[in-house]
Design a protein around this motif. Sequence first.
Motif, PDB file in Angstrom:
ATOM      1  N   UNK A 300       0.816  -1.209   0.000  1.00  0.00           N
ATOM      2  CA  UNK A 300       0.000   0.000   0.000  1.00  0.00           C
ATOM      3  C   UNK A 300       0.846   1.253   0.000  1.00  0.00           C
ATOM      4  N   UNK A 301       2.060   1.165  -0.531  1.00  0.00           N
ATOM      5  CA  UNK A 301       2.954   2.326  -0.505  1.00  0.00           C
ATOM      6  C   UNK A 301       2.330   3.518  -1.199  1.00  0.00           C
ATOM      7  N   UNK A 302       1.523   3.274  -2.225  1.00  0.00           N
ATOM      8  CA  UNK A 302       0.866   4.358  -2.956  1.00  0.00           C
ATOM      9  C   UNK A 302      -0.631   4.375  -2.696  1.00  0.00           C
ATOM     10  N   UNK A 303      -1.030   3.859  -1.514  1.00  0.00           N
ATOM     11  CA  UNK A 303      -2.461   3.759  -1.229  1.00  0.00           C
ATOM     12  C   UNK A 303      -3.112   5.123  -1.106  1.00  0.00           C
ATOM     13  N   UNK A 304      -2.326   6.154  -0.735  1.00  0.00           N
ATOM     14  CA  UNK A 304      -2.928   7.482  -0.655  1.00  0.00           C
ATOM     15  C   UNK A 304      -3.201   8.059  -2.039  1.00  0.00           C
ATOM     16  N   UNK A 305      -2.848   7.318  -3.094  1.00  0.00           N
ATOM     17  CA  UNK A 305      -3.173   7.729  -4.455  1.00  0.00           C
ATOM     18  C   UNK A 305      -4.284   6.876  -5.048  1.00  0.00           C
ATOM     19  N   UNK A 306      -4.963   6.087  -4.200  1.00  0.00           N
ATOM     20  CA  UNK A 306      -6.033   5.231  -4.677  1.00  0.00           C
ATOM     21  C   UNK A 306      -7.289   6.046  -4.916  1.00  0.00           C
ATOM     22  N   UNK A 307      -7.828   5.955  -6.130  1.00  0.00           N
ATOM     23  CA  UNK A 307      -9.055   6.685  -6.456  1.00  0.00           C
ATOM     24  C   UNK A 307     -10.267   5.968  -5.874  1.00  0.00           C
ATOM     25  N   UNK A 308     -11.244   6.750  -5.451  1.00  0.00           N
ATOM     26  CA  UNK A 308     -12.461   6.180  -4.891  1.00  0.00           C
ATOM     27  C   UNK A 308     -13.596   6.243  -5.912  1.00  0.00           C
ATOM     28  N   UNK A 309     -14.632   5.450  -5.643  1.00  0.00           N
ATOM     29  CA  UNK A 309     -15.865   5.495  -6.421  1.00  0.00           C
ATOM     30  C   UNK A 309     -17.017   5.788  -5.478  1.00  0.00           C
ATOM     31  N   UNK A 310     -17.919   6.670  -5.865  1.00  0.00           N
ATOM     32  CA  UNK A 310     -19.060   7.044  -5.041  1.00  0.00           C
ATOM     33  C   UNK A 310     -20.337   6.507  -5.680  1.00  0.00           C
ATOM     34  N   UNK A 311     -21.097   5.751  -4.898  1.00  0.00           N
ATOM     35  CA  UNK A 311     -22.370   5.198  -5.366  1.00  0.00           C
ATOM     36  C   UNK A 311     -23.496   5.711  -4.479  1.00  0.00           C
ATOM     37  N   UNK A 312     -24.490   6.443  -5.026  1.00  0.00           N
ATOM     38  CA  UNK A 312     -25.593   6.957  -4.198  1.00  0.00           C
ATOM     39  C   UNK A 312     -26.390   5.806  -3.582  1.00  0.00           C
ATOM     40  N   UNK A 313     -26.721   5.942  -2.297  1.00  0.00           N
ATOM     41  CA  UNK A 313     -27.536   4.906  -1.640  1.00  0.00           C
ATOM     42  C   UNK A 313     -28.826   5.478  -1.052  1.00  0.00           C
ATOM     43  N   UNK A 314     -28.783   6.707  -0.499  1.00  0.00           N
ATOM     44  CA  UNK A 314     -29.982   7.332   0.052  1.00  0.00           C
ATOM     45  C   UNK A 314     -29.924   8.845  -0.202  1.00  0.00           C
ATOM     46  N   UNK A 315     -31.112   9.454  -0.336  1.00  0.00           N
ATOM     47  CA  UNK A 315     -31.200  10.900  -0.518  1.00  0.00           C
ATOM     48  C   UNK A 315     -32.532  11.382   0.037  1.00  0.00           C
TER      49      UNK A 315
END
Length: 577
Positions: A300-315
């Motif tokens: 995980x040496x470059x884990x702070x460069x891992x892109x995230x994905x956002x999925x809506x669940x509630x609104x």
Amino acid sequence: MAESEGEIGENDKVSGRIKECLCQPCLIKDKQTVADKFCSTCNEFQCTDCSSVHDLLPILKSHKLVNAKEANASRVLLDMKGLDQCDQHKEILKFFCEDENKLCCSTCAISKHRKCHSVVEVDEIAGNITSRSSTLMEKMKKALQDAEGIARHILNSKDQLAQNVNEIPVKIREMRDKVMQMFDDLELSVAKRAKDLQKESLVNLTKKQSLNEKHLAHVTSIFETIDNVYKNGTSAQKFIAEQNMENEVNVLCRHVQEEIQNSDTATITFHFDDALKLPPLPITEYIPGQLILKSLRQGDANSDNTEITLTPVFSIDLKKTGDDMKEPFITGIDFLPDGRLVAVDKYNKTFLACNEKLEKVGSYQLSYEPMSVVAVSEDEVAITSGSEYIIEFLRVSKANEISLSGKINVSTKYFSVCLKDNRHLMVGTYDEQRPAEIVSLTAGQIFVFNINFPEKTYPLNKSACTYVRSSDKVVLTDRDGHTVYIYDNVTNTRVVVKGYQIKEPCGVAVGPYDTILVCSLRTNSIVQISQTGQILSSHKIDMDNPYRACVSCDKTFLAITNSCEGEMKIQKFKISL
């Protein structure tokens, strides 16, 4: 091979002695029986009893049996270390089921694979399949290299831990020496200034003393004259003395009274500023520093460069209800450790508790306009005020019963707030020289960061901040400057983050791998930034003007609220890596 492996050793070849081989199936049963036959298909030496199975099973009748003595005398049996044995029956693996892609012994072939369509002998299929030895060997070499790398990494980690632990007392002693030197310099400086003040005070006191001695001599002279007249003078002389001296005595008495009123006592004292006062606590309860254990996986040496994905669940849409005086405006949100969401409504002076589906399950009326909220324990939150100099604490039970649990008085009105550690809050100020400072949870004492913040004052609603505990960094948004600043409290340095993705950055939160999630108000997006200032990703969301954000304790959910008049929302997203 030795006898235990099925045949007589080479060293046992002596004159007049016949070489004998042992039955391999019997050896598996811990029996030593001389082999009579050799099956070239099974690649086994067998006794008469064991070889008779070839006559009983049709599938084995095609095997070629020869006299054991006629078998190749130089044949060497390979020790497979149990790889050629069935785990269940401890028999040689002679068959391969192509339907289930499994090796099997004779017993397994009969009992478990009778209904399979293709069960073939290993010798038959082995000659028709390309060997994977090179691929397997490469994989094994890679696994061996990785295992050796892990071993080296563990040793290096142990050495690094030992070095880190040894460096801590050195660092503390260095700081102690610096502090002691500071106090030595302080002692000399203050002592010199005190001497100067003493000289100034002595000059004034000497003047007052000289004037007082003059008055004293005058009073003494007048007193002696009048006393002598009263004792020895005639009535006429007494009358004349009283008339002439009355006015002079009155003036003299007035001067003496003025001196009495103006008389003061000169003292010189020294007091430490509040910022240097340490709480009256034992060192076990108050440590003026942070001891941080960081665990970073080798992969995980470059884990702070891992892109995230956002999925809506509630609104949910926020609308004015019968209990509201105005349309709601959520200025602060946070997750409780159990996943419930808490929020503060500035316009209606209300604290709200919502379940995991964002449904309101509790509320509490406040006496002030709240600015922000943060969970400080399993069931307690802290709320900052925009109209009062207080931080108030509410308790939220599992049954969503809400009650006031305490408050602390402060000298500044705070806009944003987050938890710095178990004993302190980090708060964002407005209309102050310092945009961020530290507040004790118990006594409300103020501490400052080791950061030279620029001389810039942020008005209300123009900046928000958060704290990255693992790296001791302060993240500050500059709404009008379209900029995010990342300040390092250890090195007193900063990273400036700008980009077309960031327009009027508002709320900010710490996400997975301690990456930074920023609400970009004018691009209607959430921007993900690494601690080194790299913009990793930007996520358009179905919400106008995202304003505040928070991340759950396990870093798996993100909640956002906005500042769009008439279309207020709270949305919840699932975070994936």
